[in-house]
Write a protein that holds these residues in place. Structure first.
Motif, PDB file in Angstrom:
ATOM      1  N   MET A 171      -2.112 -15.095  -6.741  1.00 32.80           N
ATOM      2  CA  MET A 171      -1.766 -15.706  -8.030  1.00 32.80           C
ATOM      3  C   MET A 171      -2.968 -15.759  -8.979  1.00 32.80           C
ATOM      4  N   THR A 172      -3.808 -14.721  -8.949  1.00 33.72           N
ATOM      5  CA  THR A 172      -4.988 -14.706  -9.822  1.00 33.72           C
ATOM      6  C   THR A 172      -4.912 -13.596 -10.878  1.00 33.72           C
ATOM      7  N   ILE A 173      -3.769 -12.935 -11.005  1.00 33.74           N
ATOM      8  CA  ILE A 173      -3.596 -11.885 -12.003  1.00 33.74           C
ATOM      9  C   ILE A 173      -3.802 -12.456 -13.404  1.00 33.74           C
ATOM     10  N   SER A 174      -4.525 -11.718 -14.257  1.00 34.96           N
ATOM     11  CA  SER A 174      -4.722 -12.122 -15.641  1.00 34.96           C
ATOM     12  C   SER A 174      -3.374 -12.313 -16.336  1.00 34.96           C
ATOM     13  N   SER A 209       2.532 -12.734  -9.636  1.00 35.45           N
ATOM     14  CA  SER A 209       2.266 -13.380 -10.917  1.00 35.45           C
ATOM     15  C   SER A 209       3.292 -14.466 -11.163  1.00 35.45           C
ATOM     16  N   ALA A 210       3.105 -15.178 -12.248  1.00 35.33           N
ATOM     17  CA  ALA A 210       4.058 -16.250 -12.588  1.00 35.33           C
ATOM     18  C   ALA A 210       5.379 -15.692 -13.067  1.00 35.33           C
ATOM     19  N   ASN A 291       0.259  -7.453  -2.611  1.00 35.40           N
ATOM     20  CA  ASN A 291      -0.418  -8.222  -3.662  1.00 35.40           C
ATOM     21  C   ASN A 291      -1.846  -7.729  -3.917  1.00 35.40           C
ATOM     22  N   LYS A 292      -2.308  -6.769  -3.102  1.00 36.39           N
ATOM     23  CA  LYS A 292      -3.624  -6.161  -3.316  1.00 36.39           C
ATOM     24  C   LYS A 292      -3.519  -4.767  -3.919  1.00 36.39           C
ATOM     25  N   GLN A 293      -2.568  -3.946  -3.427  1.00 31.28           N
ATOM     26  CA  GLN A 293      -2.516  -2.547  -3.849  1.00 31.28           C
ATOM     27  C   GLN A 293      -1.316  -2.204  -4.715  1.00 31.28           C
ATOM     28  N   GLY A 294      -0.312  -3.068  -4.805  1.00 32.01           N
ATOM     29  CA  GLY A 294       0.897  -2.684  -5.513  1.00 32.01           C
ATOM     30  C   GLY A 294       1.541  -1.479  -4.847  1.00 32.01           C
ATOM     31  N   TRP A 295       1.910  -0.486  -5.674  1.00 29.23           N
ATOM     32  CA  TRP A 295       2.516   0.731  -5.129  1.00 29.23           C
ATOM     33  C   TRP A 295       1.473   1.648  -4.487  1.00 29.23           C
ATOM     34  N   GLY A 296       0.194   1.406  -4.761  1.00 29.01           N
ATOM     35  CA  GLY A 296      -0.852   2.205  -4.138  1.00 29.01           C
ATOM     36  C   GLY A 296      -1.816   2.802  -5.151  1.00 29.01           C
TER      37      GLY A 296
END
Length: 307
Positions: A171-174, A209-210, A291-296
């Motif tokens: 939950m730290t995404i800008s 994200s929110a 939550n780290k890589q998304g789709w890659g």
């Protein structure tokens, strides 16, 4: 940039294969400005200073020039070694951050409004925002900015935002990168540095994200990226300090913007929705948590392939 291009499948042959009807895709960039580095040739087609109201393009921080080099530097000074991903693209640059890289929501909003006002005039297809916004902004002002980001996407722009450098907690995404439609870019080196410490991927912001569970969307290299230096010095026919290394999701983001520019060069009829879908579906799975890589990891050779 040489090793980055190798990592993401962006060979000279791939770039040459994208010289289609969409040659010279225009990318808007909101950052600290951009210097007149030789690697940009005459491809800075518009500049607006929302900080100091100066008329000619400049960069008193160096961040924006580095980002621009990652997107579309020609690599001329380095004999091609440090060229960017899409070296024929044009730039429309709004300076929204000062010499320390600081800015505010109101100035950022003016920058997005300006890009939207110039979208048709310069045929802008992509908006690169290598800026992390904090959460400590008045809610109503941040909501206005988020609405403008959404409006940019509705107007057909591919909005590419940095995930931020406040990880590794979830939950730290800008806030700008937290929206559903924008393409949110995190850092990952794909094992290039082995088990070395102090990698961008260690502090790249994490989802969810929110607004949407699956963030970031993709990742790209962001550690020790060599690109154009605003502090370049000319000595006769030669240049010194032409390139500099920087790290962060700010550096990963223009790798994705450049890849999308190549895609739109080859397939100018793609909508932003189609381009985003192909970006996600052609990314390389790194077997990391979502939550780290998304789709890659972005894979440009797959991205621009037919089909």
């Amino acid at each position: 940039m040489l090793r980055v291009r190798q990592q993401v499948g962006c060979s000279d042959e791939i770039v040459s294969s994208c010289k289609g009807k969409g040659r010279g895709v225009t990318i808007a960039m909101l950052d600290t400005g951009v210097s007149s580095h030789p690697d940009f040739d005459n491809r800075i087609i518009a500049f607006m200073d929302f900080v100091n109201e100066r008329k000619r393009n400049y960069d008193d921080s160096g961040h924006g020039t580095h980002v621009a080099g990652c997107i579309c530097g020609s690599g001329w000074v380095s004999g091609g070694k440090y060229k960017g991903i899409a070296p024929e693209s044009n730039l429309v640059v709004g300076k929204v951050l000062d010499d320390k890289g600081d800015g505010n929501v109101d100035v950022m909003a003016k920058g997005i409004e300006w890009v939207l006002s110039k979208q048709k005039e310069y045929n802008i297809r992509i908006l690169n925002i290598s800026i992390g916004m904090g959460e400590n902004t008045e809610k109503s002002r941040m909501e206005k900015l988020i609405r403008l980001v959404d409006e940019a996407w509705r107007c057909g722009l591919l909005v590419v935002c940095a995930a931020g450098n406040t990880g590794p907690d979830p939950m730290t995404i800008s806030p700008l990168g937290a929206r559903r439609n924008v393409i949110t870019v995190g850092c990952h080196e794909g094992g290039y540095f082995g088990n070395s410490g102090h990698l961008c991927e260690d502090y790249s912001s994490r989802g969810p994200s929110a607004y949407v569970m699956k963030k970031p969307d993709v990742v790209a290299p962001g550690t020790d990226i060599y690109s154009c230096n605003a502090g370049i010095i000319r000595r006769g026919r030669y240049y010194r300090n032409a390139y500099v290394a920087k790290s962060g999701t700010s550096m990963a983001t223009p790798i994705v913007s450049g890849g999308l520019a190549l895609l739109l060069q080859k397939y100018p009829f793609y909508t932003n929705e189609q381009a985003k879908q192909k970006l996600l579906y052609t990314a390389r799975d790194l077997n990391e948590p979502w939550n780290k890589q998304g789709w890659g990891m972005i894979q440009i050779d797959r991205l621009v392939a037919e089909g």
